[in-house]
Design a protein around this motif. Structure first.
Motif, PDB file in Angstrom:
ATOM      1  N   LYS A   9       0.823  -1.203   0.000  1.00  0.00           N
ATOM      2  CA  LYS A   9       0.000   0.000   0.000  1.00  0.00           C
ATOM      3  C   LYS A   9       0.860   1.258   0.000  1.00  0.00           C
ATOM      4  N   SER A  10       2.083   1.146   0.507  1.00  0.00           N
ATOM      5  CA  SER A  10       2.948   2.309   0.658  1.00  0.00           C
ATOM      6  C   SER A  10       3.637   2.738  -0.637  1.00  0.00           C
ATOM      7  N   LYS A  11       3.759   1.820  -1.611  1.00  0.00           N
ATOM      8  CA  LYS A  11       4.376   2.165  -2.893  1.00  0.00           C
ATOM      9  C   LYS A  11       3.857   1.207  -3.966  1.00  0.00           C
ATOM     10  N   PRO A  12       3.982   1.612  -5.236  1.00  0.00           N
ATOM     11  CA  PRO A  12       3.439   0.791  -6.330  1.00  0.00           C
ATOM     12  C   PRO A  12       4.325  -0.429  -6.645  1.00  0.00           C
ATOM     13  N   ILE A  13       4.326  -1.366  -5.729  1.00  0.00           N
ATOM     14  CA  ILE A  13       5.145  -2.569  -5.859  1.00  0.00           C
ATOM     15  C   ILE A  13       4.306  -3.779  -5.461  1.00  0.00           C
ATOM     16  N   CYS A  14       4.556  -4.883  -6.121  1.00  0.00           N
ATOM     17  CA  CYS A  14       3.955  -6.151  -5.710  1.00  0.00           C
ATOM     18  C   CYS A  14       5.097  -7.120  -5.432  1.00  0.00           C
ATOM     19  N   LYS A  15       5.124  -7.672  -4.239  1.00  0.00           N
ATOM     20  CA  LYS A  15       6.115  -8.684  -3.903  1.00  0.00           C
ATOM     21  C   LYS A  15       5.569 -10.036  -4.350  1.00  0.00           C
ATOM     22  N   VAL A  16       6.271 -10.654  -5.285  1.00  0.00           N
ATOM     23  CA  VAL A  16       5.846 -11.945  -5.813  1.00  0.00           C
ATOM     24  C   VAL A  16       6.836 -13.006  -5.342  1.00  0.00           C
ATOM     25  N   THR A  17       6.322 -14.012  -4.664  1.00  0.00           N
ATOM     26  CA  THR A  17       7.162 -15.118  -4.204  1.00  0.00           C
ATOM     27  C   THR A  17       6.961 -16.299  -5.145  1.00  0.00           C
ATOM     28  N   PHE A  18       8.062 -16.735  -5.730  1.00  0.00           N
ATOM     29  CA  PHE A  18       8.096 -17.882  -6.624  1.00  0.00           C
ATOM     30  C   PHE A  18       8.631 -19.059  -5.823  1.00  0.00           C
ATOM     31  N   SER A  19       7.977 -20.199  -5.901  1.00  0.00           N
ATOM     32  CA  SER A  19       8.470 -21.344  -5.139  1.00  0.00           C
ATOM     33  C   SER A  19       8.235 -22.653  -5.878  1.00  0.00           C
ATOM     34  N   LEU A  20       9.150 -23.566  -5.645  1.00  0.00           N
ATOM     35  CA  LEU A  20       9.078 -24.920  -6.196  1.00  0.00           C
ATOM     36  C   LEU A  20       9.186 -25.903  -5.040  1.00  0.00           C
ATOM     37  N   PRO A  21       8.272 -26.867  -4.953  1.00  0.00           N
ATOM     38  CA  PRO A  21       8.342 -27.856  -3.874  1.00  0.00           C
ATOM     39  C   PRO A  21       9.514 -28.816  -4.078  1.00  0.00           C
ATOM     40  N   ALA A  22       9.918 -29.449  -3.015  1.00  0.00           N
ATOM     41  CA  ALA A  22      11.055 -30.369  -3.049  1.00  0.00           C
ATOM     42  C   ALA A  22      10.872 -31.473  -4.087  1.00  0.00           C
ATOM     43  N   TYR A  56      12.403 -24.645  -2.905  1.00  0.00           N
ATOM     44  CA  TYR A  56      13.184 -23.469  -3.295  1.00  0.00           C
ATOM     45  C   TYR A  56      12.264 -22.269  -3.404  1.00  0.00           C
ATOM     46  N   LYS A  57      12.742 -21.084  -2.951  1.00  0.00           N
ATOM     47  CA  LYS A  57      11.922 -19.867  -2.982  1.00  0.00           C
ATOM     48  C   LYS A  57      12.751 -18.641  -3.315  1.00  0.00           C
ATOM     49  N   ALA A  58      12.079 -17.666  -3.929  1.00  0.00           N
ATOM     50  CA  ALA A  58      12.665 -16.342  -4.164  1.00  0.00           C
ATOM     51  C   ALA A  58      11.526 -15.347  -4.246  1.00  0.00           C
ATOM     52  N   THR A  59      11.774 -14.130  -3.768  1.00  0.00           N
ATOM     53  CA  THR A  59      10.766 -13.074  -3.829  1.00  0.00           C
ATOM     54  C   THR A  59      11.327 -11.896  -4.615  1.00  0.00           C
ATOM     55  N   LEU A  60      10.521 -11.421  -5.565  1.00  0.00           N
ATOM     56  CA  LEU A  60      10.895 -10.259  -6.371  1.00  0.00           C
ATOM     57  C   LEU A  60       9.889  -9.150  -6.164  1.00  0.00           C
ATOM     58  N   GLU A  61      10.355  -7.909  -6.266  1.00  0.00           N
ATOM     59  CA  GLU A  61       9.466  -6.754  -6.231  1.00  0.00           C
ATOM     60  C   GLU A  61       9.222  -6.341  -7.675  1.00  0.00           C
ATOM     61  N   LEU A  62       7.967  -6.463  -8.131  1.00  0.00           N
ATOM     62  CA  LEU A  62       7.621  -6.177  -9.518  1.00  0.00           C
ATOM     63  C   LEU A  62       6.563  -5.081  -9.589  1.00  0.00           C
ATOM     64  N   GLU A  63       6.508  -4.424 -10.740  1.00  0.00           N
ATOM     65  CA  GLU A  63       5.568  -3.334 -10.950  1.00  0.00           C
ATOM     66  C   GLU A  63       4.179  -3.878 -11.285  1.00  0.00           C
ATOM     67  N   PRO A  64       3.156  -3.443 -10.541  1.00  0.00           N
ATOM     68  CA  PRO A  64       1.787  -3.891 -10.822  1.00  0.00           C
ATOM     69  C   PRO A  64       1.295  -3.368 -12.178  1.00  0.00           C
ATOM     70  N   GLY A  65       0.247  -4.009 -12.688  1.00  0.00           N
ATOM     71  CA  GLY A  65      -0.348  -3.583 -13.950  1.00  0.00           C
ATOM     72  C   GLY A  65       0.332  -4.170 -15.167  1.00  0.00           C
ATOM     73  N   LYS A  66       1.198  -5.144 -14.957  1.00  0.00           N
ATOM     74  CA  LYS A  66       1.934  -5.753 -16.065  1.00  0.00           C
ATOM     75  C   LYS A  66       1.849  -7.267 -15.991  1.00  0.00           C
ATOM     76  N   GLU A  67       2.232  -7.898 -17.085  1.00  0.00           N
ATOM     77  CA  GLU A  67       2.386  -9.346 -17.130  1.00  0.00           C
ATOM     78  C   GLU A  67       3.859  -9.648 -17.337  1.00  0.00           C
ATOM     79  N   TYR A  68       4.338 -10.666 -16.648  1.00  0.00           N
ATOM     80  CA  TYR A  68       5.744 -11.053 -16.746  1.00  0.00           C
ATOM     81  C   TYR A  68       5.829 -12.531 -17.120  1.00  0.00           C
ATOM     82  N   GLN A  69       6.549 -12.825 -18.195  1.00  0.00           N
ATOM     83  CA  GLN A  69       6.798 -14.211 -18.571  1.00  0.00           C
ATOM     84  C   GLN A  69       8.015 -14.696 -17.799  1.00  0.00           C
ATOM     85  N   PHE A  70       8.010 -15.983 -17.428  1.00  0.00           N
ATOM     86  CA  PHE A  70       9.139 -16.530 -16.682  1.00  0.00           C
ATOM     87  C   PHE A  70       9.174 -18.044 -16.802  1.00  0.00           C
TER      88      PHE A  70
END
Length: 103
Positions: A9-22, A56-70
């Motif tokens: 809410k404080s800034k235009p960022i979305c924290k996205v956590t990507f994870s893969l199970p063992a 395995y996990k990682a969190t990225l700060e991405l800009e809302p309103g977009k689509e990201y391929q990965f």
């Protein structure tokens, strides 16, 4: 596999956590995240950190309103999509697809 999104809410960022199970990575030595956010550049790939449960996990700060391929790259050889991606699009390489996260 899972994607979790936390909009700040404080800034235009979305924290996205990507994870893969063992069980998805079995005995992988390293798992990397490549996509639009790092220009698919292996030298700028985001390394997922191994958790105590073997996932395995990682969190990225991405800009809302977009689509990201990965995609995930396991041990620099095997490419994997996220089974819980928002959608999939043709990768432009053979019949491969990329995962997409929509923010």
């Amino acid at each position: 596999m899972a994607l979790s999104k936390q909009y700040l809410k404080s800034k235009p960022i979305c924290k996205v956590t990507f994870s893969l199970p063992a069980d998805a990575v079995s005995d992988a030595k390293q798992v990397a995240l490549l996509g639009d956010f790092n220009n698919w550049n292996s030298e700028e790939a985001t390394a997922l950190k191994k958790q105590k449960d073997g996932s395995y996990k990682a969190t990225l700060e991405l800009e809302p309103g977009k689509e990201y391929q990965f995609r995930y790259c396991i041990d620099g050889e095997k490419w994997m999509n996220d089974s819980e991606a928002d959608k999939y699009v043709p990768a432009g390489v053979a019949s491969e697809e990329n995962s997409v996260v929509t923010l």
